[in-house]
Motif scaffolding. Structure first.
Motif, PDB file in Angstrom:
ATOM      1  N   GLU A  78      13.853   4.598  -6.201  1.00  0.00           N
ATOM      2  CA  GLU A  78      12.800   3.589  -6.349  1.00  0.00           C
ATOM      3  C   GLU A  78      12.935   2.607  -5.199  1.00  0.00           C
ATOM      4  O   GLU A  78      14.016   2.080  -4.949  1.00  0.00           O
ATOM      5  CB  GLU A  78      12.929   2.852  -7.681  1.00  0.00           C
ATOM      6  CG  GLU A  78      11.867   1.754  -7.860  1.00  0.00           C
ATOM      7  CD  GLU A  78      11.990   1.041  -9.194  1.00  0.00           C
ATOM      8  OE1 GLU A  78      11.892   1.742 -10.230  1.00  0.00           O
ATOM      9  OE2 GLU A  78      12.199  -0.193  -9.205  1.00  0.00           O
ATOM     10  N   THR A  79      11.850   2.360  -4.482  1.00  0.00           N
ATOM     11  CA  THR A  79      11.874   1.368  -3.405  1.00  0.00           C
ATOM     12  C   THR A  79      11.111   0.130  -3.849  1.00  0.00           C
ATOM     13  O   THR A  79      10.106   0.227  -4.561  1.00  0.00           O
ATOM     14  CB  THR A  79      11.258   1.915  -2.105  1.00  0.00           C
ATOM     15  OG1 THR A  79       9.843   2.112  -2.278  1.00  0.00           O
ATOM     16  CG2 THR A  79      11.912   3.223  -1.713  1.00  0.00           C
ATOM     17  N   ARG A  80      11.590  -1.028  -3.395  1.00  0.00           N
ATOM     18  CA  ARG A  80      10.962  -2.292  -3.745  1.00  0.00           C
ATOM     19  C   ARG A  80      10.056  -2.778  -2.612  1.00  0.00           C
ATOM     20  O   ARG A  80       9.808  -3.965  -2.468  1.00  0.00           O
ATOM     21  CB  ARG A  80      12.037  -3.333  -4.040  1.00  0.00           C
ATOM     22  CG  ARG A  80      13.095  -2.875  -5.000  1.00  0.00           C
ATOM     23  CD  ARG A  80      12.596  -2.724  -6.414  1.00  0.00           C
ATOM     24  NE  ARG A  80      12.353  -4.027  -7.033  1.00  0.00           N
ATOM     25  CZ  ARG A  80      12.059  -4.204  -8.318  1.00  0.00           C
ATOM     26  NH1 ARG A  80      11.942  -3.165  -9.109  1.00  0.00           N
ATOM     27  NH2 ARG A  80      11.862  -5.404  -8.795  1.00  0.00           N
ATOM     28  N   PHE A  81       9.554  -1.859  -1.840  1.00  0.00           N
ATOM     29  CA  PHE A  81       8.622  -2.137  -0.754  1.00  0.00           C
ATOM     30  C   PHE A  81       7.843  -0.857  -0.485  1.00  0.00           C
ATOM     31  O   PHE A  81       8.302   0.238  -0.829  1.00  0.00           O
ATOM     32  CB  PHE A  81       9.365  -2.593   0.513  1.00  0.00           C
ATOM     33  CG  PHE A  81      10.439  -1.630   0.962  1.00  0.00           C
ATOM     34  CD1 PHE A  81      10.140  -0.568   1.811  1.00  0.00           C
ATOM     35  CD2 PHE A  81      11.746  -1.770   0.528  1.00  0.00           C
ATOM     36  CE1 PHE A  81      11.116   0.323   2.213  1.00  0.00           C
ATOM     37  CE2 PHE A  81      12.737  -0.885   0.923  1.00  0.00           C
ATOM     38  CZ  PHE A  81      12.422   0.161   1.766  1.00  0.00           C
ATOM     39  N   PRO A  82       6.649  -0.936   0.110  1.00  0.00           N
ATOM     40  CA  PRO A  82       5.917   0.287   0.447  1.00  0.00           C
ATOM     41  C   PRO A  82       6.766   1.162   1.371  1.00  0.00           C
ATOM     42  O   PRO A  82       7.238   0.699   2.410  1.00  0.00           O
ATOM     43  CB  PRO A  82       4.658  -0.230   1.151  1.00  0.00           C
ATOM     44  CG  PRO A  82       4.473  -1.616   0.614  1.00  0.00           C
ATOM     45  CD  PRO A  82       5.865  -2.153   0.421  1.00  0.00           C
ATOM     46  N   PRO A  83       6.969   2.442   1.023  1.00  0.00           N
ATOM     47  CA  PRO A  83       7.934   3.278   1.752  1.00  0.00           C
ATOM     48  C   PRO A  83       7.359   4.059   2.922  1.00  0.00           C
ATOM     49  O   PRO A  83       7.897   5.099   3.312  1.00  0.00           O
ATOM     50  CB  PRO A  83       8.428   4.219   0.656  1.00  0.00           C
ATOM     51  CG  PRO A  83       7.218   4.424  -0.209  1.00  0.00           C
ATOM     52  CD  PRO A  83       6.477   3.108  -0.196  1.00  0.00           C
ATOM     53  N   ASP A  84       6.273   3.581   3.520  1.00  0.00           N
ATOM     54  CA  ASP A  84       5.586   4.369   4.543  1.00  0.00           C
ATOM     55  C   ASP A  84       6.436   4.635   5.770  1.00  0.00           C
ATOM     56  O   ASP A  84       6.160   5.572   6.518  1.00  0.00           O
ATOM     57  CB  ASP A  84       4.283   3.667   4.952  1.00  0.00           C
ATOM     58  CG  ASP A  84       4.492   2.210   5.330  1.00  0.00           C
ATOM     59  OD1 ASP A  84       4.419   1.874   6.518  1.00  0.00           O
ATOM     60  OD2 ASP A  84       4.739   1.393   4.428  1.00  0.00           O
ATOM     61  N   VAL A  87       9.593  -3.878   7.371  1.00  0.00           N
ATOM     62  CA  VAL A  87      10.077  -2.720   6.632  1.00  0.00           C
ATOM     63  C   VAL A  87       8.938  -1.780   6.273  1.00  0.00           C
ATOM     64  O   VAL A  87       9.152  -0.592   6.010  1.00  0.00           O
ATOM     65  CB  VAL A  87      10.846  -3.178   5.372  1.00  0.00           C
ATOM     66  CG1 VAL A  87       9.889  -3.757   4.330  1.00  0.00           C
ATOM     67  CG2 VAL A  87      11.672  -2.037   4.780  1.00  0.00           C
ATOM     68  N   SER A  88       7.704  -2.291   6.273  1.00  0.00           N
ATOM     69  CA  SER A  88       6.524  -1.469   5.989  1.00  0.00           C
ATOM     70  C   SER A  88       5.416  -1.864   6.946  1.00  0.00           C
ATOM     71  O   SER A  88       5.229  -3.044   7.260  1.00  0.00           O
ATOM     72  CB  SER A  88       6.052  -1.681   4.545  1.00  0.00           C
ATOM     73  OG  SER A  88       4.742  -1.165   4.357  1.00  0.00           O
ATOM     74  N   ALA A  89       4.668  -0.859   7.431  1.00  0.00           N
ATOM     75  CA  ALA A  89       3.510  -1.140   8.276  1.00  0.00           C
ATOM     76  C   ALA A  89       2.294  -1.502   7.431  1.00  0.00           C
ATOM     77  O   ALA A  89       1.283  -1.950   7.964  1.00  0.00           O
ATOM     78  CB  ALA A  89       3.187   0.086   9.143  1.00  0.00           C
ATOM     79  N   GLN A  90       2.389  -1.320   6.110  1.00  0.00           N
ATOM     80  CA  GLN A  90       1.273  -1.622   5.218  1.00  0.00           C
ATOM     81  C   GLN A  90       1.261  -3.095   4.805  1.00  0.00           C
ATOM     82  O   GLN A  90       0.227  -3.755   4.832  1.00  0.00           O
ATOM     83  CB  GLN A  90       1.331  -0.734   3.980  1.00  0.00           C
ATOM     84  CG  GLN A  90       1.162   0.734   4.294  1.00  0.00           C
ATOM     85  CD  GLN A  90       1.256   1.603   3.057  1.00  0.00           C
ATOM     86  OE1 GLN A  90       1.535   1.127   1.949  1.00  0.00           O
ATOM     87  NE2 GLN A  90       1.042   2.896   3.226  1.00  0.00           N
ATOM     88  N   ASP A 102      -3.785  -1.429  -1.570  1.00  0.00           N
ATOM     89  CA  ASP A 102      -3.934  -1.319  -3.026  1.00  0.00           C
ATOM     90  C   ASP A 102      -2.579  -1.400  -3.731  1.00  0.00           C
ATOM     91  O   ASP A 102      -2.484  -1.927  -4.834  1.00  0.00           O
ATOM     92  CB  ASP A 102      -4.627   0.000  -3.391  1.00  0.00           C
ATOM     93  CG  ASP A 102      -6.080   0.029  -2.916  1.00  0.00           C
ATOM     94  OD1 ASP A 102      -6.678  -1.061  -2.786  1.00  0.00           O
ATOM     95  OD2 ASP A 102      -6.599   1.131  -2.667  1.00  0.00           O
ATOM     96  N   ALA A 103      -1.551  -0.843  -3.108  1.00  0.00           N
ATOM     97  CA  ALA A 103      -0.216  -0.836  -3.710  1.00  0.00           C
ATOM     98  C   ALA A 103       0.759  -1.544  -2.775  1.00  0.00           C
ATOM     99  O   ALA A 103       0.878  -1.168  -1.605  1.00  0.00           O
ATOM    100  CB  ALA A 103       0.248   0.600  -3.969  1.00  0.00           C
ATOM    101  N   LEU A 104       1.428  -2.558  -3.288  1.00  0.00           N
ATOM    102  CA  LEU A 104       2.398  -3.287  -2.471  1.00  0.00           C
ATOM    103  C   LEU A 104       3.431  -3.930  -3.384  1.00  0.00           C
ATOM    104  O   LEU A 104       3.224  -4.083  -4.582  1.00  0.00           O
ATOM    105  CB  LEU A 104       1.706  -4.349  -1.610  1.00  0.00           C
ATOM    106  CG  LEU A 104       0.983  -5.491  -2.342  1.00  0.00           C
ATOM    107  CD1 LEU A 104       1.913  -6.669  -2.590  1.00  0.00           C
ATOM    108  CD2 LEU A 104      -0.224  -5.953  -1.540  1.00  0.00           C
TER     109      LEU A 104
END
Length: 225
Positions: free
Chosen positions: A183-189, A110-113, A215-217
């Motif tokens: 608000e997302t419960r995962f990095p929204p990249d 769901v996130s590439a981060q 830094d943010a996850l």
């Protein structure tokens, strides 16, 4: 990485060092594999002496984009993209449950981060548990979206399982909502949208070993282990 799923000791054997001894044995095996280890816990002090380091988790919140299909008075304003519609899943129905299971087999991160892949059992347990998670199916995109009720005027997007993650405005259009904020419960990249970090009440994510961490996850409840 390797994830520690559960550590449980029978009551009569607690406070004798059994759990620590078992964990050390498992961690030595993990070291031999050369892989970092993750876990989530509400007692981080227990795991810190075993080499686990806590990482702060944060949700992501910001103004919502205009949905791909938005209603303005009596008019419907539609973007140039195809507009899809979502339906609420009922996991007591075998066909709906089969949709979820099939989608979890080949979902992308769901996130590439930072994201956890695998663990479909944990995902299903989260949906079937006593929480307030709401699963939706967007048929045209073969996409599973999980939301959660939140404060008036906003929407909480917990997780997205798909072969390709749709943009946030497409998801909002499919759900038929036009919230003031998301608000997302995962990095929204991968949503084509960015939100600011905001505090969140979640289990502590801990890592043992070398693993690049943004830094943010935040790991959504559907990915807890």
């Amino acid at each position: 990485a390797i994830g520690i799923q559960s550590v449980v000791t029978r009551p009569a054997w607690r406070r004798r060092g059994v759990a620590r001894a078992l964990l050390r044995h498992v961690l030595e095996w993990c070291d031999g594999q050369g892989r970092p280890v993750l876990l989530m816990t509400d007692i981080p002090a227990f795991y810190a002496p075993l080499g686990f380091v806590s990482h702060r988790q944060t949700a992501f919140r910001g103004p919502a984009p205009r949905p791909a299909c938005a209603v303005h008075g009596a008019r419907t304003v539609q973007s140039a993209r195809t507009v899809h519609s979502a339906r609420r899943l009922d996991l007591t129905r075998p066909d709906d449950l089969a949709l979820v299971v099939a989608r979890l087999r080949d979902r992308v991160a769901v996130s590439a981060q930072f994201a956890v892949l695998g663990g479909p059992g944990a995902f299903l347990l989260a949906l079937l548990g006593p929480g307030r998670l709401e699963p939706w199916w967007i048929a045209g995109l073969e996409c599973l979206v999980v939301t959660q009720p939140c404060a008036a005027g906003g929407m909480c997007l917990v997780d997205v399982a798909a072969a390709a993650i749709p943009a946030l405005d497409v998801i909002l259009g499919a759900l038929g909502v036009a919230p003031a904020w998301v608000e997302t419960r995962f990095p929204p990249d991968r949503l084509g949208w960015a939100g600011a970090c905001c505090p969140v009440d979640a289990l502590t994510l801990m890592v043992r070993g070398v693993l690049p961490m943004p830094d943010a996850l935040l790991l959504p409840e559907t990915a807890w282990f």
